[in-house]
Each structure stands twice: as C-alpha cells, then as structure tokens.
Design a protein around this motif. Structure first.
Motif, short mmCIF file in Angstrom:
data_model
loop_
_atom_site.label_atom_id
_atom_site.label_comp_id
_atom_site.label_asym_id
_atom_site.label_seq_id
_atom_site.Cartn_x
_atom_site.Cartn_y
_atom_site.Cartn_z
N GLY A 299 41.57 -88.68 8.60
CA GLY A 299 40.22 -88.48 8.06
C GLY A 299 39.30 -89.60 8.48
N PHE A 300 38.88 -89.58 9.74
CA PHE A 300 37.98 -90.65 10.20
C PHE A 300 36.88 -90.16 11.13
CE2 PHE A 300 41.81 -90.81 12.88
CZ PHE A 300 41.27 -90.62 14.14
N SER A 301 36.70 -88.85 11.28
CA SER A 301 35.64 -88.35 12.16
C SER A 301 34.26 -88.74 11.65
CB SER A 301 35.73 -86.82 12.30
OG SER A 301 35.52 -86.19 11.05
N GLN A 302 34.16 -89.05 10.34
CA GLN A 302 32.86 -89.45 9.79
C GLN A 302 32.34 -90.75 10.40
OE1 GLN A 302 35.69 -89.32 8.05
NE2 GLN A 302 36.04 -91.36 7.20
N LEU A 303 33.22 -91.53 11.03
CA LEU A 303 32.78 -92.76 11.67
C LEU A 303 31.83 -92.50 12.83
CD1 LEU A 303 36.08 -94.86 11.80
CD2 LEU A 303 34.21 -95.02 10.14
N ARG A 304 31.87 -91.27 13.38
CA ARG A 304 30.97 -90.94 14.49
C ARG A 304 29.52 -90.81 14.03
NH1 ARG A 304 35.43 -87.30 15.72
NH2 ARG A 304 36.53 -88.06 17.57
N ARG A 305 29.31 -90.58 12.74
CA ARG A 305 27.96 -90.30 12.24
C ARG A 305 27.15 -91.60 12.16
NH1 ARG A 305 28.37 -85.50 7.71
NH2 ARG A 305 30.07 -84.32 8.71
N SER A 306 25.90 -91.48 12.53
CA SER A 306 25.01 -92.64 12.45
C SER A 306 24.41 -92.74 11.05
CB SER A 306 23.89 -92.53 13.50
OG SER A 306 23.16 -91.33 13.30
N GLY A 307 23.78 -93.85 10.78
CA GLY A 307 23.16 -94.03 9.48
C GLY A 307 24.10 -94.65 8.47
N ARG A 308 23.80 -94.45 7.21
CA ARG A 308 24.58 -95.03 6.13
C ARG A 308 26.00 -94.47 6.13
NH1 ARG A 308 22.94 -94.76 -0.31
NH2 ARG A 308 24.70 -96.01 -1.09
N PRO A 309 27.03 -95.34 6.07
CA PRO A 309 28.42 -94.86 6.08
C PRO A 309 28.70 -93.91 4.92
CG PRO A 309 28.34 -97.24 6.41
CD PRO A 309 26.96 -96.81 6.02
#
Length: 601
Positions: A118-128
């Motif tokens: 569960g780490f694909s969210q690291l690709r998203r920019s902006g606030r973690p």
C-alpha cells in the motif's frame, strides 16, 4: 538457481488446466481467486525473484517477466494479485530488518503467508495522504491508503507513510480491522466495484494513530524514491500487458479457425507479428543500460496500445457474444483497460496519449512534397543477373501489331528476380504473402547509407553499428519507420552477371550486405520499416542463412533487393513508392520502386 524453463512449463500446465476454464469466475469471485492463488503457492512460485536461501526460486528478470506474461494470459485478476505479493516479498528481501525477513520470507514462496502493498499514494503530489510521526520505539501513522489489494486474502501488507522530512517509512501492518486502546486502529472500506478484477478485493485503508514499532519497519526511503523507482522499472509492468495481449490473440485465433474468414486470418497474422516484435524489443530494452527513459516510455505505451487493439479485435471477431459479461473477449478487453492505468505515472500517461493520438492512427490527410522523382528499379530483360537456381526470364510475343492490331507479350520470371521485394512467407512458415501487405506500408520515408569506400576494399563487407553511428553523427538519428537503403556501388556491375554475383571456384557468392548486429540495432533501437540494397541480397553473399531477411521479415516489413540509381538519392529526405504485383500468397514480387526527393538536386 531453479530450472527456469521447466518452472514456466509447470506453471503453464497448472494455469491451462486449473485456471483457464474458470477465468471468468476468478475475475469476479474472491474465493475462486484465492483458490487459484493457493495453487500457485503449492507450486512454490510466489517469490520467484527471492534467492533460494530465503525460500524463493532466484529466477532471472527475463524468466520473471515470462512468468508474469504467462499468468496474465490466463487470468488478469490472478496476475494482478500475485504481483502485489511478489512486490512485497521483493521489498522484504531488500530490507535490513533481519528478524522481519526471517519471519516472513521463507513462507512467501509457498503462500503460507500472503502479503500486499500500500504505497501507490506516494506518487500523488500535494499534502501526503498518510503521515508518520516519529515517537519513542517507532512511528505513529495517520491517514488514508486509497488502494490496497487483497483484503480477506492477504494477512498483512506493507504500508508507506511520509515522515516530516519528506522521507517515507515502510512497515508491516495487519490486513484486518484492528482496534487497540492505546496504539490506534486500522479500518477498511468495502471492496470496490471495479470494471474488472473485482475479485482482488481492492479497498481503502484508514490508519488512526496506528503505532508502528521499529521491529516492523521494512525500510526508510528517501524523498522522491517512488518516482526514481518508477523510472527504473517503467518496463516491468509490460509483462502483464503483453500477457493480456496474448490472451486476446488466443481468442482471435479460435475465431479464425471457427469462422474460416480470410480477413480474420490476416488480422491474426499482423497482430501476432507485432506482438512478437513488441515483446522482443522490450526484452532487449530491459537488458540495455544505455536506453533512455523516453525510449522506455515509448515501449510501455506501445505495449498498452497493442494490448488494447488486440483486445478490441478479440471483441470484434467474437461478434454479439462478446456482449456477455462472462465472455472471454469481454473479460480480456476490461483487463486491457485496467493494465492501461496500472502503475501509471504522469510520464506513462503522456506517452500513452501520444501513442494513441499519433497522426498515423488518424484519418488526417497525408501530404508528400518532392522536387524530383527517380526510378530505383532496373529494367527487366532475359539477360539480367539471376540468383543460382532461379527460373529464367522469358518473353514471348503473343500478338503483333501488324497481324493483330496490337502488341502483347507473355513474360515469365521468378518472384525474386530483377528489382524485387521479399515477403515474410519466403522465410517464415506463418508469414504473410506479398498480397497481404497493407497499402500504407508501401509508401515509406527512407535514408541512404553509403559504404562504397568499405566495399571497394573488401567485397564481402557488411554494414556495422559503427557505420550507422558515423552516418547519424552527420545526418541525425535515423527516424522510426524509415527504410534504410544501403548504397554499396554494386549496382554498377548489373550488366555483368558474373561480376554481379561474384561467385568463386567453390560456388560461394561474394557481395556486401547488412551485418546481423547492425540489422538488430536498426530494428530494435531505431524501429525501422525495412531495408533495401543494390546487390542481389540484403544478406551478404556468404550468409547462406539469410539472417537479415529472417530478422526483418518476422512481420510485414520491407526488404528490397537489386535497387539502382542510389547515387541520385541524398542521405535523407526521401519517400519511397513501392509498386508490387499482388500475387496470391506470393513469396515476393518484382517491384517498381520510385524515390521522391525533397529539396534541390
């Protein structure tokens, strides 16, 4: 290291016998998917890249990609799910946490323990979306993981959370709702209703003040790690995409057999040939450290575009039956769409859109400008140089102007006589005949590489990669989809058959041609549309295995031989018009080749 070919054979036998027949059920039923995954565990193939001392198989990257393609061919859901587990095992192996590795790794290959990521969210920019605050003995995790696959199937998963300094901590957490009075809670949404692979049970995880002890930390990665990792592994996802394409090919092949329609066979041949070329090009690129990120992205986009086109073709040949949700073509088409966006980055999205919207795929009008045209074909008469064993060139007058009021002759010659084009079926049993060449493929840009000085010193000279690099240093990189014409000066010997074939006392022919390494470079690194030469063969006279012909004609590309007037062409800025006889299943055809040249003479 395991017997890798045997491993793939065993896996395919299981997939064919136990998975293929229930692929539609596996796509929608989590229990059926779990049982299929259990079967892979019983084969011990769920930690393929992990060394044997840690319980894995220690296979090469090439074997792993073949395995990925194989599973995706039979079930996209199974392929996607086991990929999550294999990724988790890989991260554990790279961990410096020895106790965590010892606890999990020996049990990952056989499926005794199943893990998600569960780490694909690291690709998203902006606030973690999920953050980690260091505390004594570990970290407190807060936030949301939008996508985690394998709820109810995997026992644990590796989560990533962003630290205050921008780094990311990766740790092992339970994949089950858990409430702790003082150490927080993990909860999960209901499984998402996806367009395909619903059975993989993809959920959103919510971590509320969850305490992650240092003992369960897998690793800490630098800020931006995932973006660098994506660049490095941009081609790794192509195994699943190509497997989906292979599944579509199987559907088209079955339709070709059942419906006996020539146009389905034609489509099958063209798509299968392109798939083989795409696979070969990607595999070679994966072992090429010099390839650029742009080139990798273009190959990823090609695989996606091809898989979608093949899946669409599978739906097309399945007719109305493809509307059934359980139909194989419908499932494969949905899976092709899923693999289009799996592991997608902004760069992959851009490359895919560029591929999907490229001008040659539209109805946009094409314009060719030129200042002069040049005949590149020799005139045909009974005295032209002939390949040993070829039928003679014969003309017979069948109507005379004085007697019949018009003049007409019958002529006879071999399909590979005079200036001619070769077809794939002349060297490949499953290749198409000359009548199957798309019209647009017979109009192509061209470049000319002049090696006359090398040939003057050695008649058996073959084009090298170094020659190509020298040419490109002067004229720029050879554009994709170009025909590369090799000017050797041999055209000047045309009117002397002995000199043109240049046979020695043992009957060995001596004339120049394309070297095999140069040919592979042009095909794989420059994506050329074909080759041409002013000798009797693109292969040198001494190459009795016809290496370049076989390589170039693995799919319908251009092979032109016995060209002339190449001295009148510039190094680039050329468009070829290739006129062929539409001989049914022809192995080739005499060709009228015209060169249209841009700019002044």
């Amino acid at each position: 290291m395991e017997d890798q070919p045997n491993l793939l054979s065993i896996a395919e036998s299981y997939l064919r016998d136990k998975v293929a027949t229930i692929a539609a059920e596996i796509d929608s039923n989590p229990k059926a998917l779990q049982n299929a995954l259990k079967g892979l565990g019983e084969l011990g193939v769920l930690a393929l890249r992990i060394p044997q001392e840690w319980g894995g198989k220690g296979v090469s990257e090439e074997t792993f990609q073949s395995f990925q393609e194989l599973i995706a061919k039979y079930s996209g859901a199974l392929a996607f799910l086991q990929t999550q587990h294999q990724s988790a095992a890989g991260m554990l192996f790279e961990s410096k946490n020895a106790s965590l590795k010892q606890e999990y790794l020996p049990r990952t290959s056989n499926g005794q323990v199943l893990l998600g990521v569960g780490f694909s969210q690291l690709r998203r920019s902006g606030r973690p979306l999920i953050v980690a605050n260091p505390v004594e003995g570990g970290y407190v995790l807060d936030g949301e993981v939008p996508w985690v696959t394998g709820w109810g199937i995997f026992q644990d998963f590796i989560v990533a959370a962003v630290l205050p300094d921008g780094r990311a901590v990766f740790g092992m957490v339970p994949f089950v709702e858990t409430y702790r009075n003082s150490d927080g809670a993990i909860t999960f949404s209901q499984p998402m209703q996806l367009t395909a692979m619903t059975s993989t049970n993809t959920v959103t995880a919510n971590l509320n003040k969850w305490f992650l002890p240092v003992e369960l930390v897998v690793s800490i990665k630098s800020a931006g790690w995932i973006h660098e990792n994506d660049k490095k592994n941009v081609l790794r996802a192509t195994g699943l995409v190509l497997g989906c394409a292979s599944a579509g090919i199987d559907i088209i092949e079955a339709a070709a057999i059942n419906k006996s329609l020539s146009f389905i066979n034609k489509a099958l041949t063209l798509l299968n040939s392109e798939l083989a070329q795409c696979r070969t090009t990607i595999r070679k690129a994966q072992g090429n450290t010099a390839i650029t990120l742009t080139e990798k992205l273009q190959l990823r986009a090609w695989s996606i575009d091809l898989a979608v086109r093949i899946a669409h073709a599978a739906v097309t040949v399945s007719s109305g039956a493809a509307n059934y949700a359980h139909h194989a073509a419908q499932r494969v088409y949905r899976e092709a769409l899923v693999f289009t966006v799996s592991g997608q980055t902004t760069a992959v999205m851009e490359a895919t859109l560029e591929r999907l919207t490229r001008p040659q795929n539209s109805d946009r009008e094409k314009t060719i400008t030129y200042s002069r045209s040049i005949h590149l074909s020799h005139a045909i008469d009974p005295h032209i140089p002939q390949w040993p064993g070829d039928p003679p060139v014969e003309f017979e007058t069948v109507a005379a102007l004085e007697k019949d009021g018009y003049y007409l002759r019958r002529f006879s010659l071999g399909e590979h006589s005079a200036t001619h084009i070769n077809a794939p079926n002349s060297f490949h049993a499953t290749g198409v005949g000359i009548d199957k060449y798309p019209a647009e493929s017979l109009i192509a840009p061209a470049v000319v590489i002049d090696i006359r000085d090398k040939v003057a010193e050695r008649p058996d000279y073959v084009l090298t990669i170094a020659d190509i690099k020298v040419w490109e240093a002067q004229h720029g990189q050879i554009p994709p989809n170009s025909v590369v014409l090799l000017y050797t000066g041999w055209q000047d010997k045309w009117f002397d058959s002995n000199a043109f074939l240049n046979s020695d006392m043992e009957g060995v022919l001596h004339f120049p041609g394309f070297g095999s390494e140069a040919t592979e470079f042009l095909l794989n690194e420059r994506q050329i549309a074909g080759v041409g030469i002013d000798t009797h063969g693109v292969d040198s006279g001494q190459d009795t295995t016809f290496t370049t012909n076989r390589l170039v004609l693995e799919k319908p590309r251009i092979v032109l031989e016995n060209l002339t007037n190449l001295e009148q062409l510039p190094a680039k800025g050329i468009t070829l018009f290739i006129g062929v006889l539409g001989l049914k299943d022809g192995s080739g055809s005499p060709a009228a080749v015209m060169g249209l040249v841009q700019g002044p003479p």
